[in-house]
Design a protein around this motif. Structure first.
Motif, PDB file in Angstrom:
ATOM      1  N   VAL A  18       0.800  -1.226   0.000  1.00 24.70           N
ATOM      2  CA  VAL A  18       0.000   0.000   0.000  1.00 24.70           C
ATOM      3  C   VAL A  18       0.831   1.275   0.000  1.00 24.70           C
ATOM      4  CG1 VAL A  18      -1.914  -1.165   1.154  1.00 24.70           C
ATOM      5  CG2 VAL A  18      -0.223   0.091   2.514  1.00 24.70           C
ATOM      6  N   GLN A  19       2.139   1.160  -0.056  1.00 18.73           N
ATOM      7  CA  GLN A  19       3.011   2.333  -0.075  1.00 18.73           C
ATOM      8  C   GLN A  19       2.693   3.212  -1.273  1.00 18.73           C
ATOM      9  OE1 GLN A  19       7.154   1.263   0.175  1.00 18.73           O
ATOM     10  NE2 GLN A  19       6.982   0.516   2.271  1.00 18.73           N
ATOM     11  N   GLY A  20       2.642   4.515  -1.015  1.00 21.25           N
ATOM     12  CA  GLY A  20       2.319   5.455  -2.075  1.00 21.25           C
ATOM     13  C   GLY A  20       0.837   5.714  -2.197  1.00 21.25           C
ATOM     14  N   ARG A  21       0.018   4.875  -1.554  1.00 19.62           N
ATOM     15  CA  ARG A  21      -1.433   5.024  -1.622  1.00 19.62           C
ATOM     16  C   ARG A  21      -2.069   5.281  -0.260  1.00 19.62           C
ATOM     17  NH1 ARG A  21      -4.511   0.953  -3.052  1.00 19.62           N
ATOM     18  NH2 ARG A  21      -3.065  -0.689  -2.369  1.00 19.62           N
ATOM     19  N   PHE A  22      -1.511   4.677   0.792  1.00 18.50           N
ATOM     20  CA  PHE A  22      -2.043   4.826   2.147  1.00 18.50           C
ATOM     21  C   PHE A  22      -1.095   5.645   3.007  1.00 18.50           C
ATOM     22  CE2 PHE A  22      -4.751   0.669   2.472  1.00 18.50           C
ATOM     23  CZ  PHE A  22      -5.357   0.962   1.261  1.00 18.50           C
ATOM     24  N   THR A  23      -1.654   6.497   3.875  1.00 16.69           N
ATOM     25  CA  THR A  23      -0.861   7.295   4.795  1.00 16.69           C
ATOM     26  C   THR A  23      -1.441   7.173   6.197  1.00 16.69           C
ATOM     27  OG1 THR A  23      -0.285   8.916   3.081  1.00 16.69           O
ATOM     28  CG2 THR A  23      -0.008   9.592   5.374  1.00 16.69           C
ATOM     29  N   ILE A  24      -0.585   6.886   7.181  1.00 12.16           N
ATOM     30  CA  ILE A  24      -1.031   6.778   8.559  1.00 12.16           C
ATOM     31  C   ILE A  24      -0.603   8.033   9.321  1.00 12.16           C
ATOM     32  CG2 ILE A  24       1.059   5.566   9.311  1.00 12.16           C
ATOM     33  CD1 ILE A  24      -0.725   3.990  11.284  1.00 12.16           C
ATOM     34  N   SER A  25      -1.450   8.508  10.221  1.00 12.33           N
ATOM     35  CA  SER A  25      -1.132   9.670  11.032  1.00 12.33           C
ATOM     36  C   SER A  25      -1.843   9.559  12.371  1.00 12.33           C
ATOM     37  CB  SER A  25      -1.525  10.968  10.321  1.00 12.33           C
ATOM     38  OG  SER A  25      -2.918  11.022  10.077  1.00 12.33           O
ATOM     39  N   LYS A  26      -1.394  10.337  13.357  1.00 12.14           N
ATOM     40  CA  LYS A  26      -1.975  10.296  14.694  1.00 12.14           C
ATOM     41  C   LYS A  26      -2.043  11.682  15.297  1.00 12.14           C
ATOM     42  CE  LYS A  26       0.577   8.652  18.028  1.00 12.14           C
ATOM     43  NZ  LYS A  26       1.309   7.785  19.001  1.00 12.14           N
ATOM     44  N   ASP A  27      -3.125  11.957  15.990  1.00  9.97           N
ATOM     45  CA  ASP A  27      -3.318  13.230  16.674  1.00  9.97           C
ATOM     46  C   ASP A  27      -3.564  12.898  18.144  1.00  9.97           C
ATOM     47  OD1 ASP A  27      -4.131  15.647  17.771  1.00  9.97           O
ATOM     48  OD2 ASP A  27      -5.289  16.240  16.019  1.00  9.97           O
ATOM     49  N   ASN A  28      -2.518  13.003  18.964  1.00  2.61           N
ATOM     50  CA  ASN A  28      -2.644  12.666  20.382  1.00  2.61           C
ATOM     51  C   ASN A  28      -3.580  13.607  21.145  1.00  2.61           C
ATOM     52  OD1 ASN A  28      -0.939  10.401  20.341  1.00  2.61           O
ATOM     53  ND2 ASN A  28       0.891  11.652  20.659  1.00  2.61           N
ATOM     54  N   ALA A  29      -3.673  14.853  20.718  1.00  2.00           N
ATOM     55  CA  ALA A  29      -4.559  15.816  21.367  1.00  2.00           C
ATOM     56  C   ALA A  29      -6.011  15.388  21.232  1.00  2.00           C
ATOM     57  CB  ALA A  29      -4.356  17.204  20.778  1.00  2.00           C
ATOM     58  N   LYS A  30      -6.324  14.718  20.126  1.00  2.00           N
ATOM     59  CA  LYS A  30      -7.680  14.243  19.877  1.00  2.00           C
ATOM     60  C   LYS A  30      -7.819  12.749  20.131  1.00  2.00           C
ATOM     61  CE  LYS A  30      -8.704  17.709  16.325  1.00  2.00           C
ATOM     62  NZ  LYS A  30      -9.123  17.920  14.915  1.00  2.00           N
ATOM     63  N   ASN A  31      -6.725  12.113  20.522  1.00  2.00           N
ATOM     64  CA  ASN A  31      -6.706  10.657  20.751  1.00  2.00           C
ATOM     65  C   ASN A  31      -7.287   9.924  19.547  1.00  2.00           C
ATOM     66  OD1 ASN A  31      -5.759  11.285  23.318  1.00  2.00           O
ATOM     67  ND2 ASN A  31      -7.110   9.824  24.343  1.00  2.00           N
ATOM     68  N   THR A  32      -6.794  10.291  18.379  1.00  2.00           N
ATOM     69  CA  THR A  32      -7.312   9.716  17.145  1.00  2.00           C
ATOM     70  C   THR A  32      -6.206   9.308  16.179  1.00  2.00           C
ATOM     71  OG1 THR A  32      -9.317  11.074  17.322  1.00  2.00           O
ATOM     72  CG2 THR A  32      -8.864  10.066  15.196  1.00  2.00           C
ATOM     73  N   LEU A  33      -6.349   8.123  15.624  1.00  2.00           N
ATOM     74  CA  LEU A  33      -5.439   7.592  14.615  1.00  2.00           C
ATOM     75  C   LEU A  33      -6.183   7.611  13.289  1.00  2.00           C
ATOM     76  CD1 LEU A  33      -2.697   5.956  14.118  1.00  2.00           C
ATOM     77  CD2 LEU A  33      -4.160   3.926  14.231  1.00  2.00           C
ATOM     78  N   TYR A  34      -5.491   7.921  12.209  1.00  2.00           N
ATOM     79  CA  TYR A  34      -6.109   7.978  10.890  1.00  2.00           C
ATOM     80  C   TYR A  34      -5.397   7.091   9.883  1.00  2.00           C
ATOM     81  CZ  TYR A  34      -7.928  12.368  12.864  1.00  2.00           C
ATOM     82  OH  TYR A  34      -8.515  13.321  13.676  1.00  2.00           O
ATOM     83  N   LEU A  35      -6.146   6.673   8.874  1.00  2.00           N
ATOM     84  CA  LEU A  35      -5.561   5.973   7.741  1.00  2.00           C
ATOM     85  C   LEU A  35      -6.206   6.578   6.502  1.00  2.00           C
ATOM     86  CD1 LEU A  35      -3.642   3.719   6.793  1.00  2.00           C
ATOM     87  CD2 LEU A  35      -5.644   2.224   6.631  1.00  2.00           C
TER      88      LEU A  35
END
Length: 121
Positions: free
Chosen positions: A63-80
């Motif tokens: 999935v490299q180049g198509r999927f990106t993972i990120s995290k926002d600790n202030a909101k306690n939320t992980l994204y894909l």
């Protein structure tokens, strides 16, 4: 005590995009790794992407180049963030975390959410 709840799944056409979210609580995120894993029909569960407390991420080659993972600790939320989706991306996507995560090794994750379905046609 530990809770991970996924959302954002759905059905999309090939080439489309989706953004998955995972709200987490009940564990020291400063020392835990957290990530996304998936399981397609008839296949073994596999790691998709992880991110550690320092912001370092690891993404599966498929999935490299198509999927990106990120995290926002202030909101306690992980994204894909998923783009250029393909039919082979169809799977149940899980959010998982743990203190001893080893790369994308499925069995190294200690805590799991219930999953959210992604269907690409």
């Amino acid at each position: 005590h530990v809770q991970l709840v996924e959302s954002g799944g759905g059905s999309v056409q090939a080439g489309g995009s989706l953004r998955l979210s995972c709200t987490y609580s009940g564990f020291p995120y400063s020392s835990y790794s957290i990530g996304w894993l998936r399981q397609a029909p008839g296949k073994e569960r596999e790691g998709v992407a992880i991110i550690d407390s320092h912001g370092t991420s690891t993404v599966a080659e498929s999935v490299q180049g198509r999927f990106t993972i990120s995290k926002d600790n202030a909101k306690n939320t992980l994204y894909l963030q998923m783009s250029s989706l393909k039919p082979e991306d169809t799977a149940m996507y899980y959010c998982a975390a743990g203190p001893y995560v080893d790369g994308l090794v499925v069995k190294s994750f200690a805590f799991w959410g219930q999953g959210t379905q992604v269907t690409v046609s």
